[in-house]
Scaffold this motif. Structure first.
Motif, PDB file in Angstrom:
ATOM      1  N   ARG A  68      11.328  -4.545  12.487  1.00  0.00           N
ATOM      2  CA  ARG A  68      10.141  -3.701  12.319  1.00  0.00           C
ATOM      3  C   ARG A  68       9.842  -2.902  13.585  1.00  0.00           C
ATOM      4  O   ARG A  68       9.600  -1.693  13.536  1.00  0.00           O
ATOM      5  CB  ARG A  68       8.944  -4.578  11.937  1.00  0.00           C
ATOM      6  N   GLU A  69       9.898  -3.565  14.738  1.00  0.00           N
ATOM      7  CA  GLU A  69       9.619  -2.881  16.002  1.00  0.00           C
ATOM      8  C   GLU A  69      10.684  -1.834  16.324  1.00  0.00           C
ATOM      9  O   GLU A  69      10.374  -0.745  16.815  1.00  0.00           O
ATOM     10  CB  GLU A  69       9.529  -3.913  17.144  1.00  0.00           C
ATOM     11  N   THR A  70      11.941  -2.165  16.044  1.00  0.00           N
ATOM     12  CA  THR A  70      13.032  -1.226  16.322  1.00  0.00           C
ATOM     13  C   THR A  70      12.897   0.030  15.476  1.00  0.00           C
ATOM     14  O   THR A  70      13.057   1.156  15.968  1.00  0.00           O
ATOM     15  CB  THR A  70      14.397  -1.885  16.060  1.00  0.00           C
ATOM     16  N   VAL A  71      12.594  -0.141  14.196  1.00  0.00           N
ATOM     17  CA  VAL A  71      12.401   1.011  13.302  1.00  0.00           C
ATOM     18  C   VAL A  71      11.248   1.879  13.799  1.00  0.00           C
ATOM     19  O   VAL A  71      11.353   3.110  13.854  1.00  0.00           O
ATOM     20  CB  VAL A  71      12.158   0.542  11.860  1.00  0.00           C
ATOM     21  N   ASN A  72      10.134   1.246  14.174  1.00  0.00           N
ATOM     22  CA  ASN A  72       8.978   2.003  14.655  1.00  0.00           C
ATOM     23  C   ASN A  72       9.309   2.786  15.919  1.00  0.00           C
ATOM     24  O   ASN A  72       8.880   3.937  16.090  1.00  0.00           O
ATOM     25  CB  ASN A  72       7.799   1.059  14.926  1.00  0.00           C
ATOM     26  N   GLN A  73      10.103   2.179  16.814  1.00  0.00           N
ATOM     27  CA  GLN A  73      10.500   2.873  18.040  1.00  0.00           C
ATOM     28  C   GLN A  73      11.384   4.081  17.736  1.00  0.00           C
ATOM     29  O   GLN A  73      11.237   5.150  18.334  1.00  0.00           O
ATOM     30  CB  GLN A  73      11.232   1.910  18.972  1.00  0.00           C
ATOM     31  N   TYR A 119      19.652   6.176  16.996  1.00  0.00           N
ATOM     32  CA  TYR A 119      20.283   4.925  16.568  1.00  0.00           C
ATOM     33  C   TYR A 119      19.763   3.761  17.398  1.00  0.00           C
ATOM     34  O   TYR A 119      19.312   3.912  18.531  1.00  0.00           O
ATOM     35  CB  TYR A 119      21.800   4.985  16.754  1.00  0.00           C
ATOM     36  N   ALA A 120      19.900   2.563  16.811  1.00  0.00           N
ATOM     37  CA  ALA A 120      19.620   1.323  17.538  1.00  0.00           C
ATOM     38  C   ALA A 120      20.317   0.195  16.805  1.00  0.00           C
ATOM     39  O   ALA A 120      20.695   0.329  15.636  1.00  0.00           O
ATOM     40  CB  ALA A 120      18.115   1.063  17.629  1.00  0.00           C
ATOM     41  N   ARG A 121      20.477  -0.941  17.521  1.00  0.00           N
ATOM     42  CA  ARG A 121      21.062  -2.136  16.907  1.00  0.00           C
ATOM     43  C   ARG A 121      20.213  -3.337  17.244  1.00  0.00           C
ATOM     44  O   ARG A 121      19.696  -3.466  18.351  1.00  0.00           O
ATOM     45  CB  ARG A 121      22.493  -2.364  17.415  1.00  0.00           C
ATOM     46  N   THR A 122      20.036  -4.197  16.268  1.00  0.00           N
ATOM     47  CA  THR A 122      19.435  -5.498  16.513  1.00  0.00           C
ATOM     48  C   THR A 122      20.555  -6.524  16.341  1.00  0.00           C
ATOM     49  O   THR A 122      21.717  -6.170  16.158  1.00  0.00           O
ATOM     50  CB  THR A 122      18.298  -5.783  15.508  1.00  0.00           C
ATOM     51  N   GLU A 123      20.205  -7.784  16.371  1.00  0.00           N
ATOM     52  CA  GLU A 123      21.229  -8.828  16.247  1.00  0.00           C
ATOM     53  C   GLU A 123      21.940  -8.753  14.902  1.00  0.00           C
ATOM     54  O   GLU A 123      23.135  -9.018  14.795  1.00  0.00           O
ATOM     55  CB  GLU A 123      20.578 -10.206  16.413  1.00  0.00           C
ATOM     56  N   ASN A 124      21.207  -8.338  13.861  1.00  0.00           N
ATOM     57  CA  ASN A 124      21.773  -8.343  12.512  1.00  0.00           C
ATOM     58  C   ASN A 124      21.989  -6.962  11.894  1.00  0.00           C
ATOM     59  O   ASN A 124      22.707  -6.843  10.905  1.00  0.00           O
ATOM     60  CB  ASN A 124      20.869  -9.149  11.570  1.00  0.00           C
ATOM     61  N   TYR A 125      21.348  -5.926  12.468  1.00  0.00           N
ATOM     62  CA  TYR A 125      21.366  -4.634  11.803  1.00  0.00           C
ATOM     63  C   TYR A 125      21.713  -3.487  12.745  1.00  0.00           C
ATOM     64  O   TYR A 125      21.415  -3.528  13.950  1.00  0.00           O
ATOM     65  CB  TYR A 125      19.991  -4.330  11.178  1.00  0.00           C
ATOM     66  N   GLN A 126      22.326  -2.459  12.149  1.00  0.00           N
ATOM     67  CA  GLN A 126      22.467  -1.160  12.805  1.00  0.00           C
ATOM     68  C   GLN A 126      21.529  -0.207  12.074  1.00  0.00           C
ATOM     69  O   GLN A 126      21.509  -0.151  10.845  1.00  0.00           O
ATOM     70  CB  GLN A 126      23.902  -0.649  12.706  1.00  0.00           C
ATOM     71  N   ILE A 127      20.737   0.554  12.828  1.00  0.00           N
ATOM     72  CA  ILE A 127      19.667   1.358  12.244  1.00  0.00           C
ATOM     73  C   ILE A 127      19.783   2.799  12.733  1.00  0.00           C
ATOM     74  O   ILE A 127      20.107   3.044  13.897  1.00  0.00           O
ATOM     75  CB  ILE A 127      18.280   0.792  12.648  1.00  0.00           C
ATOM     76  N   SER A 128      19.504   3.750  11.857  1.00  0.00           N
ATOM     77  CA  SER A 128      19.436   5.149  12.277  1.00  0.00           C
ATOM     78  C   SER A 128      18.295   5.837  11.540  1.00  0.00           C
ATOM     79  O   SER A 128      17.952   5.474  10.410  1.00  0.00           O
ATOM     80  CB  SER A 128      20.752   5.874  11.979  1.00  0.00           C
ATOM     81  N   VAL A 129      17.694   6.813  12.204  1.00  0.00           N
ATOM     82  CA  VAL A 129      16.675   7.648  11.562  1.00  0.00           C
ATOM     83  C   VAL A 129      16.983   9.107  11.862  1.00  0.00           C
ATOM     84  O   VAL A 129      17.536   9.431  12.923  1.00  0.00           O
ATOM     85  CB  VAL A 129      15.237   7.307  12.028  1.00  0.00           C
ATOM     86  N   GLY A 161       0.811  -1.212   0.000  1.00  0.00           N
ATOM     87  CA  GLY A 161       0.000   0.000   0.000  1.00  0.00           C
ATOM     88  C   GLY A 161       0.841   1.257   0.000  1.00  0.00           C
ATOM     89  O   GLY A 161       0.435   2.288   0.520  1.00  0.00           O
ATOM     90  N   GLY A 162       2.046   1.138  -0.583  1.00  0.00           N
ATOM     91  CA  GLY A 162       2.938   2.285  -0.653  1.00  0.00           C
ATOM     92  C   GLY A 162       3.760   2.504   0.594  1.00  0.00           C
ATOM     93  O   GLY A 162       4.641   3.373   0.629  1.00  0.00           O
ATOM     94  N   LYS A 163       3.515   1.705   1.652  1.00  0.00           N
ATOM     95  CA  LYS A 163       4.208   1.894   2.929  1.00  0.00           C
ATOM     96  C   LYS A 163       5.278   0.835   3.142  1.00  0.00           C
ATOM     97  O   LYS A 163       5.090  -0.330   2.790  1.00  0.00           O
ATOM     98  CB  LYS A 163       3.209   1.890   4.087  1.00  0.00           C
ATOM     99  N   LEU A 164       6.392   1.257   3.727  1.00  0.00           N
ATOM    100  CA  LEU A 164       7.523   0.367   3.963  1.00  0.00           C
ATOM    101  C   LEU A 164       7.351  -0.404   5.263  1.00  0.00           C
ATOM    102  O   LEU A 164       6.920   0.145   6.276  1.00  0.00           O
ATOM    103  CB  LEU A 164       8.817   1.200   4.042  1.00  0.00           C
ATOM    104  N   SER A 165       7.691  -1.678   5.219  1.00  0.00           N
ATOM    105  CA  SER A 165       7.696  -2.503   6.424  1.00  0.00           C
ATOM    106  C   SER A 165       8.814  -3.530   6.300  1.00  0.00           C
ATOM    107  O   SER A 165       9.524  -3.581   5.288  1.00  0.00           O
ATOM    108  CB  SER A 165       6.343  -3.203   6.612  1.00  0.00           C
ATOM    109  N   PHE A 166       8.979  -4.358   7.331  1.00  0.00           N
ATOM    110  CA  PHE A 166      10.075  -5.328   7.344  1.00  0.00           C
ATOM    111  C   PHE A 166       9.564  -6.686   7.812  1.00  0.00           C
ATOM    112  O   PHE A 166       8.694  -6.783   8.686  1.00  0.00           O
ATOM    113  CB  PHE A 166      11.203  -4.844   8.255  1.00  0.00           C
TER     114      PHE A 166
END
Length: 373
Positions: free
Chosen positions: A231-236, A255-265, A220-225
């Motif tokens: 998915r929860e980490t990105v939303n937070q 910033y945040a990290r999961t077991e496999n990814y480093q994420i920033s917004v 629906g045009g929206k990004l998810s994982f």
């Protein structure tokens, strides 16, 4: 001016309307037909009358800067034009010589350039919220602009209005392309540009790979994982960014990290064709932690002026180790590791481990690209 020359000038205006130099070339040709000393264009916003850009023939960039910041406030001609009917060239017969010759603008700006007479028009396009004042000036050896000359200039008015729309549209398209390029040139992570509701606006090549691997998906045009944790980490993180926008947090990038990814917004203006309608969106970057393992100690030392110990701490941190693990690996106290990290933070001007790794990988990616090209 005969009709053939008029058509030629109008053709030149449209041919080069998309660039500033094209406007100047057009007025250079016009000045040979209607003898003039100089032409000044001041682009502005209709609502606020704030100066957008000033262009002029025979006047240096430094002088234009002064004009835009100061002389426009004392330019009696510019003020007079704002009160006169739009879309019509007016000569300085409507402005008393006494007022013009006693003004600060004339004494400091036009007199040294041998400018004695002027005519001008105020032209706007409400559809794009833009306008410009055009002033054509001539020296003492000329006579004031005649009604015949003003009538000729008035023939150009609708074409100048169209050219303004073309020019501002071109500038907007350049800005739009620049906005998209800011995403596509990110080399070290999957980058997604989103609206606050999660709608995907743009992404880079690495982001396409996540989509093709079904790790990320668009519905629906929206990004998810696919991964619940990701998915929860990105939303937070996006929620935290919303708190920053409302002045409830202290950092603009989270910033945040999961077991496999480093994420920033972080906040990022969405590309737009109109500057008045720019929307604040979100730049989401995701890096697979495995891609951080092969950092070279010598490369870290050279690139960031780190000591061998500092480079080793950075390398182990990139492998996903925490301070205790790095302490055990290097056989030193945890306090020593924290001291090394403090020194690394200072040298790279970062405030967190996630920000450190983002900067290191971005720099190394750019270096690898330069070496390969």
């Amino acid at each position: 001016m005969h009709s053939g020359k008029l058509s030629q000038l109008i053709g030149e205006l449209y041919r080069h309307a998309h660039i500033a130099d094209g406007w100047m070339a057009f007025f250079a040709m016009l000045e040979t037909e209607i003898p003039s000393r100089s032409t000044t264009l001041m682009f502005e916003e209709i609502e606020t009358h704030t100066t957008d850009m000033v262009l002029s023939r025979h006047i240096s960039d430094d002088e234009l800067q002064v004009y835009g910041e100061h002389y426009i406030q004392t330019d009696v001609w510019a003020k007079e034009m704002a009160e006169l009917p739009l879309f019509t060239f007016h000569s300085n017969e409507v402005l008393s010589d006494r007022i013009f010759l006693s003004s600060e603008f004339y004494a400091d700006y036009t007199k040294p350039l041998d400018i004695r007479y002027a005519c001008g028009a105020y032209i706007e396009d409400p559809k794009i919220g833009q306008a410009f004042r055009v002033t054509i000036q001539r020296g003492h050896r000329h006579k004031p602009f005649s009604q015949t000359e003003l009538d000729t200039l008035n023939l150009f008015i609708p074409h100048l209005q169209n050219a303004l729309t073309i020019y501002k549209r071109h500038i907007a398209l350049e800005s739009l392309q620049s906005g998209f390029n800011a995403i596509t040139t990110i080399l070290d992570s999957a980058a997604y540009l989103l609206r606050y509701d999660g709608t995907l606006v743009s992404n880079n090549k690495l982001a396409e790979e996540l989509l093709s691997q079904d790790a990320a998906l668009v519905s629906g045009g929206k990004l998810s994982f696919k991964s619940h944790k990701l998915r929860e980490t990105v939303n937070q993180l996006i929620h935290s960014l919303g708190q920053f926008i409302e002045n409830k947090a202290s950092a603009s990038r989270t910033y945040a990290r999961t077991e496999n990814y480093q994420i920033s917004v972080e906040p990022h203006l969405l590309p737009s064709l109109t500057t008045d309608d720019q929307e604040l969106g979100i730049l989401l970057q995701i890096k697979h932690i495995e891609s951080h393992i092969d950092l070279d100690i010598a490369g870290l030392e050279t690139l960031f002026k780190l000591t061998t110990s500092e480079a080793n701490v950075t390398r182990l941190l990139a492998r996903g180790m925490v301070v205790k693990d790095i302490s055990d690996n290097m056989g030193v106290k945890e306090s020593t590791i924290r001291s090394h990290l403090k020194a690394v933070f200072s040298k790279l001007r970062v405030r967190s481990q996630a920000e450190l790794l983002t900067k290191v990988n971005a720099s190394l990616a750019r270096t690898r690209l330069e070496l390969s090209s």
